[in-house]
Design a protein around this motif. Structure first.
Motif, mmCIF file in Angstrom:
data_model
loop_
_atom_site.group_PDB
_atom_site.id
_atom_site.type_symbol
_atom_site.label_atom_id
_atom_site.label_comp_id
_atom_site.label_asym_id
_atom_site.label_seq_id
_atom_site.Cartn_x
_atom_site.Cartn_y
_atom_site.Cartn_z
ATOM 1 N N THR A 86 -5.766 25.878 68.519
ATOM 2 C CA THR A 86 -6.775 24.925 69.008
ATOM 3 C C THR A 86 -6.564 23.539 68.403
ATOM 4 N N LEU A 87 -5.993 23.469 67.194
ATOM 5 C CA LEU A 87 -5.764 22.177 66.553
ATOM 6 C C LEU A 87 -4.618 21.396 67.197
ATOM 7 N N LEU A 88 -3.792 22.098 67.979
ATOM 8 C CA LEU A 88 -2.620 21.457 68.586
ATOM 9 C C LEU A 88 -2.883 20.926 69.986
ATOM 10 N N GLN A 89 -4.015 21.284 70.551
ATOM 11 C CA GLN A 89 -4.240 20.937 71.949
ATOM 12 C C GLN A 89 -4.382 19.427 72.155
ATOM 13 N N ASN A 90 -3.768 18.965 73.264
ATOM 14 C CA ASN A 90 -3.826 17.556 73.683
ATOM 15 C C ASN A 90 -3.244 16.606 72.630
ATOM 16 N N ARG A 91 -2.219 17.061 71.937
ATOM 17 C CA ARG A 91 -1.624 16.227 70.900
ATOM 18 C C ARG A 91 -0.118 16.052 71.105
ATOM 19 N N ASN A 92 0.377 16.394 72.292
ATOM 20 C CA ASN A 92 1.820 16.281 72.523
ATOM 21 C C ASN A 92 2.171 15.283 73.628
ATOM 22 N N GLU A 93 1.226 14.442 74.011
ATOM 23 C CA GLU A 93 1.515 13.424 75.028
ATOM 24 C C GLU A 93 2.306 12.276 74.427
ATOM 25 N N LEU A 94 3.308 11.796 75.169
ATOM 26 C CA LEU A 94 4.145 10.686 74.721
ATOM 27 C C LEU A 94 4.066 9.527 75.704
ATOM 28 N N PRO A 95 4.230 8.296 75.215
ATOM 29 C CA PRO A 95 4.228 7.140 76.121
ATOM 30 C C PRO A 95 5.359 7.255 77.145
ATOM 31 N N GLU A 96 5.163 6.627 78.306
ATOM 32 C CA GLU A 96 6.146 6.716 79.374
ATOM 33 C C GLU A 96 7.493 6.134 78.957
ATOM 34 N N ASP A 97 7.486 5.054 78.196
ATOM 35 C CA ASP A 97 8.755 4.468 77.751
ATOM 36 C C ASP A 97 9.532 5.440 76.867
ATOM 37 N N THR A 98 8.827 6.171 76.023
ATOM 38 C CA THR A 98 9.485 7.149 75.153
ATOM 39 C C THR A 98 10.040 8.306 75.978
ATOM 40 N N ARG A 99 9.302 8.747 76.979
ATOM 41 C CA ARG A 99 9.782 9.820 77.854
ATOM 42 C C ARG A 99 11.086 9.394 78.546
ATOM 43 N N LYS A 100 11.127 8.151 78.993
ATOM 44 C CA LYS A 100 12.337 7.650 79.643
ATOM 45 C C LYS A 100 13.514 7.622 78.658
ATOM 46 N N THR A 101 13.237 7.213 77.406
ATOM 47 C CA THR A 101 14.291 7.191 76.397
ATOM 48 C C THR A 101 14.847 8.591 76.168
ATOM 49 N N ILE A 102 13.952 9.576 76.086
ATOM 50 C CA ILE A 102 14.375 10.964 75.860
ATOM 51 C C ILE A 102 15.238 11.452 77.019
ATOM 52 N N LEU A 103 14.823 11.152 78.243
ATOM 53 C CA LEU A 103 15.591 11.583 79.413
ATOM 54 C C LEU A 103 16.944 10.878 79.470
ATOM 55 N N ASN A 104 16.968 9.590 79.119
ATOM 56 C CA ASN A 104 18.235 8.853 79.114
ATOM 57 C C ASN A 104 19.209 9.411 78.080
ATOM 58 N N LEU A 105 18.677 9.862 76.945
ATOM 59 C CA LEU A 105 19.526 10.408 75.895
ATOM 60 C C LEU A 105 20.167 11.731 76.303
ATOM 61 N N THR A 106 19.497 12.486 77.147
ATOM 62 C CA THR A 106 19.925 13.868 77.411
ATOM 63 C C THR A 106 20.390 14.133 78.842
#
Length: 620
Positions: free
Chosen positions: A245-265
């Motif tokens: 329960t302590l982990l819920q709704n705590r894994n959202e990332l900004p859109e720019d960071t998501r794009k960086t992750i996708l570009n890296l992989t």
């Protein structure tokens, strides 16, 4: 004289002193802790402590450390220091305490402030006694050791837990041989655990850890309500449900960071290599820092917070790693663990905050599970270190907690190879080129070297080798890209005083690169059994080129040792103007009777002697 009589009386109560001839530096006269739990969000602690300081080495045990945080408040404190005759030397009150922030390197549940006071006197023996009261907003459990440290006996230790009706808790004892009593006083249930004349535990080489041996009590609430997060703590399964329960709704990332992750992989088709890329990105873009504050002591900061600030504690960085994995469709498991020897999940049938203090990430794949230590910038991908290995961990899932095993770094994993060449010079100097290839826990030394700055690295290497005039010309550390990583350490160096020269003779010790230092003495009065924590192998091949015009006068005899603790073997092979020096050393993990300690020491001594043997050369 009254206090001198008390000290002598307490000393004579501990029969182990006479048996071991080891006298303590201090003696705890009593320690009393009384918890009153009116509900899970209203806990009161009364603590009383008296100790007799016998010499300068024991002085540190009279200092006061009181842990507090935003969920606790120190209500009162008073202390008194008296001399051997019972005369007052000094006193202290709450206003005399100094407060500082305390952050451990690995922290899951830890107070983040310490109130501190030195209660020193320099005429021994003297007595320190103090008491304090603390109110807690939440009940997370109790850990009560009946002795404070190695070599420190206790005259009387008493733990009392008073609970209002309807408040239930679980408890577990370890090495406890005292008396347990339950009663009802008014509207409170009262449980006490009392021990008298608790013998000291002495620190010895290769002994079970203090935290395994110390008589102690663990207490865990059956129910918890922490900042609105309610749950049951009666099993590891339910402990994990609450942690989820302590982990819920705590894994959202900004859109720019998501794009960086996708570009890296995006150009990498292999899932394992994608994970490696993101782990390296985590190491390069964030740093570890303790950020405990209130519920932050058990709940990670959101992934977006870590992403923005580029730092986090073990919880925040592990949650952030999982958030990045989610972006590429990979599921990582937030896993609670005890790091090191003090806190470790020892009891599968008993959950406790005091058995866990760290978070790592497990990533299940089709053929294997990748384990990630997210706090270290230096750990190779897939390596979690020996202080996280070979133990139970709690995987946090939506269906509850699940106890799993962390990787075991066994004999076949923990290997160190040296392949080297040494050119011996006529003037007694030498030039050496060596490559170390280490895997498993044998990487720890290379990880440590790599974490130092350049000046510290150079000093570390100068201290590592038995030299007086060593020059390290160049060195490098690299790691292999594999799910089971290894590291290589290449070094080139010169030593001006490698060999001794006398007339036509030259002598030197061929085992320059890995000399075993034997600090262990035989001890017929040993108290503890033997605990060898991990197995490992060392395999060295060194080609030694002799100076021109010299011949071998004496080569050491080959040596073979084969014991239950390990094996050892050396060879010397002459090939023209060269000597091939071969050394193999294997150590076995295991527990052994204390009666075998002398045999263990003898094994070490023989290795030490062989490692000091010399080759003698003579001019033709």
């Amino acid at each position: 004289m009254k206090y001198l009589v008390i000290i002598l009386t307490v000393l004579f109560q501990f029969k182990s002193f006479a048996q071991t001839t080891r006298l303590p530096n201090a003696v705890v006269v009593y320690k009393h802790a009384e918890y009153t739990i009116k509900d899970v969000n209203n806990v009161h602690l009364k603590y009383k402590f008296r100790i007799q300081i016998l010499n300068a080495k024991g002085q540190k045990y009279g200092n006061v450390y009181i842990n507090t945080d935003n969920d606790s408040k120190l209500k009162s404190f008073k202390a008194l220091v008296t001399d051997v005759l019972g005369n007052k030397v000094s006193s202290a009150s709450k206003s005399d305490l100094i407060e500082f922030h305390a952050q451990e390197y690995y922290t899951l549940y830890s107070d983040n402030k310490v109130k501190y006071k030195e209660l020193n006197y320099y005429q021994y023996p003297y007595t320190v006694e103090y008491e304090y009261e603390v109110d807690y907003k939440v009940f997370l459990g109790v850990y009560f050791p009946f002795i404070e440290d190695y070599g420190l006996p206790t005259g009387e230790a008493l733990l009392t837990v008073k609970t209002a009706k309807g408040i239930e808790f679980l408890y577990k004892t370890n090495q406890f041989e005292g008396k347990e009593h339950k009663s009802v006083i008014g509207d409170m249930n009262v449980c006490t655990w009392k021990s008298e004349t608790v013998q000291a535990i002495y620190e010895e080489s290769f002994a079970p850890s203090f935290w395994t041996s110390v008589p102690s009590i663990y207490i865990t609430p059956q129910k918890i309500n922490y900042n609105g997060y309610s749950g049951s703590m009666d099993s590891w399964h339910n402990f994990g449900k609450w942690s989820w329960t302590l982990l819920q709704n705590r894994n959202e990332l900004p859109e720019d960071t998501r794009k960086t992750i996708l570009n890296l992989t995006e150009t990498e088709p292999d899932t394992l290599k994608k994970i490696r890329i993101l782990y390296k990105h985590l190491q390069q873009s964030t740093r570890y820092i303790g950020v405990q504050d209130g519920i932050r002591g058990v709940q990670p900061f959101p992934a977006a917070y870590v992403d923005q600030n580029k730092y986090g504690d073990c919880k925040g960085l592990s949650n952030y790693m999982n958030a990045m994995l989610c972006v590429i469709g990979v599921k990582g498991i937030y896993t609670e663990i005890g790091h090191g020897k003090k806190q470790i999940i020892r009891y599968e049938d008993f959950p406790s905050f005091y058995q866990i203090n760290h978070i790592i990430v497990a990533v299940p794949l089709k053929k294997d599970t990748v384990w990630l230590e997210c706090t270290s910038k230096e750990y190779p991908f897939g390596y979690i270190g020996k202080n996280n290995s070979d133990r139970k961990a709690l995987a946090i899932t939506s269906s509850g907690g699940k106890l799993v095993n962390t990787p075991v770094y066994a004999l076949e994993n923990n290997i160190s190879h040296i392949k080297a060449s040494i050119l011996v010079k006529e003037n007694g100097g030498m030039a050496c080129s060596a490559r170390y290839t280490n895997s498993g826990v044998m990487m720890d030394e290379l990880i440590r070297i790599r974490s130092l700055d350049k000046k510290e690295q150079e000093q570390y290497l100068l201290d590592k080798y038995p030299s007086r005039e060593l020059t390290v010309k160049k060195y490098s550390i690299k790691e292999t890209p594999d799910i089971y990583p290894s590291m290589t350490f290449d070094v080139e160096m010169e030593e001006l005083e490698f060999a001794s020269t006398t007339g036509d003779m030259i002598s030197f010790t061929p085992n320059y690169l890995r000399r075993f230092k034997n600090p262990f003495n035989s001890n017929e009065g040993r108290v503890n059994d033997i605990q060898l924590d991990y197995s490992f192998q060392e395999h060295d091949t060194v080609t030694i080129t002799l100076p021109e015009g010299y011949m071998i006068e004496h080569l050491p005899e080959p040596k073979i040792l084969d014991t239950e603790f390990g094996k050892f073997k050396t060879e010397f092979i002459q090939i023209g103007g060269q000597v091939l020096y071969i050394r193999h050393s294997i150590r076995f993990k295991g527990s052994f009777s204390k009666d075998k300690y002398i045999a263990l020491v003898d094994f070490f001594k023989q290795i030490h002697v062989v490692d000091q043997q010399k080759i003698y050369l003579k001019r033709r």
